[in-house]
Design a protein around this motif. Structure first.
Motif, PDB file in Angstrom:
ATOM      1  N   ILE A 148      21.060 -31.558  26.617  1.00 42.34           N
ATOM      2  CA  ILE A 148      19.641 -31.304  26.889  1.00 42.34           C
ATOM      3  C   ILE A 148      18.774 -31.940  25.799  1.00 42.34           C
ATOM      4  O   ILE A 148      19.067 -31.795  24.615  1.00 42.34           O
ATOM      5  CB  ILE A 148      19.341 -29.779  27.029  1.00 42.34           C
ATOM      6  CG1 ILE A 148      17.887 -29.581  27.453  1.00 42.34           C
ATOM      7  CG2 ILE A 148      19.667 -28.975  25.782  1.00 42.34           C
ATOM      8  CD1 ILE A 148      17.607 -28.229  28.062  1.00 42.34           C
ATOM      9  N   VAL A 149      17.738 -32.667  26.238  1.00 41.33           N
ATOM     10  CA  VAL A 149      16.750 -33.253  25.319  1.00 41.33           C
ATOM     11  C   VAL A 149      15.385 -33.092  25.965  1.00 41.33           C
ATOM     12  O   VAL A 149      15.231 -33.308  27.171  1.00 41.33           O
ATOM     13  CB  VAL A 149      16.912 -34.788  25.137  1.00 41.33           C
ATOM     14  CG1 VAL A 149      16.188 -35.259  23.898  1.00 41.33           C
ATOM     15  CG2 VAL A 149      18.323 -35.233  25.172  1.00 41.33           C
ATOM     16  N   LEU A 150      14.398 -32.757  25.151  1.00 43.45           N
ATOM     17  CA  LEU A 150      13.027 -32.628  25.664  1.00 43.45           C
ATOM     18  C   LEU A 150      12.116 -33.242  24.608  1.00 43.45           C
ATOM     19  O   LEU A 150      11.792 -32.607  23.602  1.00 43.45           O
ATOM     20  CB  LEU A 150      12.727 -31.136  25.878  1.00 43.45           C
ATOM     21  CG  LEU A 150      11.404 -30.725  26.464  1.00 43.45           C
ATOM     22  CD1 LEU A 150      11.026 -31.576  27.646  1.00 43.45           C
ATOM     23  CD2 LEU A 150      11.485 -29.274  26.884  1.00 43.45           C
ATOM     24  N   ALA A 151      11.777 -34.504  24.825  1.00 39.62           N
ATOM     25  CA  ALA A 151      11.067 -35.242  23.782  1.00 39.62           C
ATOM     26  C   ALA A 151       9.882 -35.989  24.374  1.00 39.62           C
ATOM     27  O   ALA A 151       9.692 -36.030  25.590  1.00 39.62           O
ATOM     28  CB  ALA A 151      12.027 -36.230  23.125  1.00 39.62           C
ATOM     29  N   GLY A 152       9.100 -36.604  23.486  1.00 41.78           N
ATOM     30  CA  GLY A 152       7.979 -37.428  23.930  1.00 41.78           C
ATOM     31  C   GLY A 152       8.440 -38.863  24.084  1.00 41.78           C
ATOM     32  O   GLY A 152       9.599 -39.188  23.826  1.00 41.78           O
ATOM     33  N   GLN A 153       7.493 -39.695  24.488  1.00 39.12           N
ATOM     34  CA  GLN A 153       7.836 -41.102  24.619  1.00 39.12           C
ATOM     35  C   GLN A 153       8.057 -41.690  23.248  1.00 39.12           C
ATOM     36  O   GLN A 153       7.159 -41.639  22.419  1.00 39.12           O
ATOM     37  CB  GLN A 153       6.657 -41.829  25.243  1.00 39.12           C
ATOM     38  CG  GLN A 153       6.802 -42.010  26.678  1.00 39.12           C
ATOM     39  CD  GLN A 153       5.446 -42.052  27.304  1.00 39.12           C
ATOM     40  OE1 GLN A 153       4.719 -41.078  27.311  1.00 39.12           O
ATOM     41  NE2 GLN A 153       5.104 -43.187  27.827  1.00 39.12           N
ATOM     42  N   SER A 154       9.231 -42.242  23.018  1.00 41.98           N
ATOM     43  CA  SER A 154       9.407 -42.921  21.735  1.00 41.98           C
ATOM     44  C   SER A 154       8.672 -44.252  21.880  1.00 41.98           C
ATOM     45  O   SER A 154       8.391 -44.714  22.987  1.00 41.98           O
ATOM     46  CB  SER A 154      10.887 -43.132  21.436  1.00 41.98           C
ATOM     47  OG  SER A 154      11.442 -43.965  22.408  1.00 41.98           O
TER      48      SER A 154
END
Ligand code: URA
Length: 434
Positions: A148-154
């Motif tokens: 699971i990952v919940l991140a912004g746009q790199s």
């Protein structure tokens, strides 16, 4: 090519070519086009629209503005979900962990608040230390090892959307079908999602106000998904009143945690189950709706969805103590509950007005890059159709500026309508586009 010619062309409702769209996206991403010219073009697109070829070209140009992840060597199947934006919409915080706990890896690239709608990244950043700015390597590593990952746009994934999204938020250029479709689908394609569940919201608290517009948006996104080889399902859901009770970043984190632990407001719980079921079926983890429902309920009742949320928070540097004891999350200085002064039925809880109020309270941004206040917001205690009595709590405001207390109360009262006769509750869903 000159950007001013493209602005004039769109102002005159002409069709932009693929080359022109590629030029705009490439030059804006590189910083060769000013924000004021990009904003003028966005406004012309909002006012005069784009046909489906232009929308597809725009989506692919934005997806190709950076790297495109290939997740095939990382996970068997990567499912993503994305909402078109709403008020009180903390669904991702719940369905991400549910799907991952059911064995379906979730690698999600989310956004910040947009216009009057809240953003998943702002909500997650209510938790001290939670990092949304993962590098691509960190994103892939976490997806592989934690599921699971919940991140912004790199900076290297769909950077054009990252820039345009922030510009649209503060230039009144959000509610446009081609701009929403390209923003969402470019991110999904760039982040490597193989299967996508779209939550297309409709109503006064959504960017598409009626069923016809929402269906059109859903159809174009499903079509773009197909063209890009990403199986996409769109669910049409109600956004005439806030989803659940809480609106505001930390307040929504608390409600999401309660839901992951088996509580939560009935409408929000029902909404999360439905989205979760679509994710499991699309990801091939369940063959039937019944099986998917059982799995969703199973990971909530055995605590594994809640454990998965903790894994997510810890993996991204968040302080686990704050989610184990939510009293440690940011809290507003002034918290006041307004009670009903009459008996009757709740006829309207206007999501748009509540979303706008929460931005004005500090939960959203007025200018690009403004900080948000994670503590502020409102909690609605009643939903459309509820039978209520004088003295029942109607809503609670959470503000950090004393001079906003009366204003917030008045604007909240303005969001409500009451009736002496019975009112039908609002539906949760209006259909599915596959
Ligand atoms: N979500 C997005 O990512 N983009 C939009 O334009 C609207 C909702």
């Amino acid at each position: 090519m000159k950007i001013v010619n493209l602005i004039v062309k769109k102002r005159e409702s002409e069709v932009l070519t693929k080359e022109e769209i590629d030029f705009f996206i490439d030059a804006y991403t590189k910083g060769e086009i000013t924000d004021y010219q990009a904003a003028a073009l966005l406004m012309s697109i909002l006012l005069n629209g784009m046909n489906s070829q232009e929308t597809t070209d725009l989506t692919l140009a934005m997806a190709n503005s950076g790297d495109i992840l290939d997740l095939s060597g990382i996970v068997d199947v990567a499912v993503d979900k994305h909402s078109t934006g709403g008020v009180g919409d903390k669904t991702t915080l719940v369905v991400g962990p549910i799907a991952a706990a059911c064995g379906l890896p979730v690698g999600k690239m989310s956004g910040r608040g947009l216009g009057f709608s809240g953003g998943t990244l702002d909500k997650m950043e209510s938790i001290t230390g939670y990092r949304t700015d993962l590098t691509t390597e960190e994103f892939l590593d976490q997806l592989k090892n934690k599921k699971i990952v919940l991140a912004g746009q790199s900076a290297d994934l769909a950077p054009a959307d990252g820039k345009l999204y922030a510009l649209r938020d503060v230039t009144g250029t959000v509610p446009s079908m081609p701009l929403i479709a390209s923003s969402i689908m470019s991110k999904k394609i760039a982040a490597g999602a193989q299967k996508i569940v779209l939550d297309v919201k409709l109503g006064n608290g959504a960017f598409m106000e009626n069923l016809e517009e929402a269906r059109e948006l859903a159809e174009i996104m499903v079509k773009i998904g197909k063209l890009a080889g990403r199986e996409t399902v769109a669910v049409l859901s109600d956004m005439n009143q806030p989803l659940g009770h809480a609106v505001g970043n930390a307040l929504e984190v608390v409600e999401a945690i309660e839901t992951l632990q088996g509580g939560g407001p009935e409408d929000f719980v029902g909404h999360c189950h439905e989205i979760g079921i679509h994710m499991l079926m699309l990801g091939g983890v369940a063959d039937s709706e019944e099986e998917a429902r059982e799995k969703v309920l199973g990971v909530i009742s055995d605590g594994s969805a809640w454990e998965m949320f903790k894994v997510l928070v810890v993996s991204q540097g968040g302080d686990v103590k704050e989610i184990e004891d939510t009293r440690l999350l940011p809290k507003a200085e002034f918290i006041e509950t307004v009670k009903l002064s009459r008996d009757g039925y709740i006829a309207e809880v206007n999501a748009r007005k509540i979303g706008e109020l929460s931005v004005n309270m500090g939960a959203g941004r007025e200018k690009k890059g403004d900080p948000v206040d994670h503590a502020v917001g409102v909690v609605v205690h009643t939903k459309v159709g509820d039978k209520v009595q004088e003295g029942d709590p109607l809503f609670t405001i959470h503000v950090n500026k004393e001079n906003l207390i009366e204003l917030a109360k008045n604007e909240m009262m303005d969001a409500y309508k009451f009736s002496d006769s019975k009112v039908k509750p609002l539906p949760l869903f209006y259909g599915v586009v596959k």
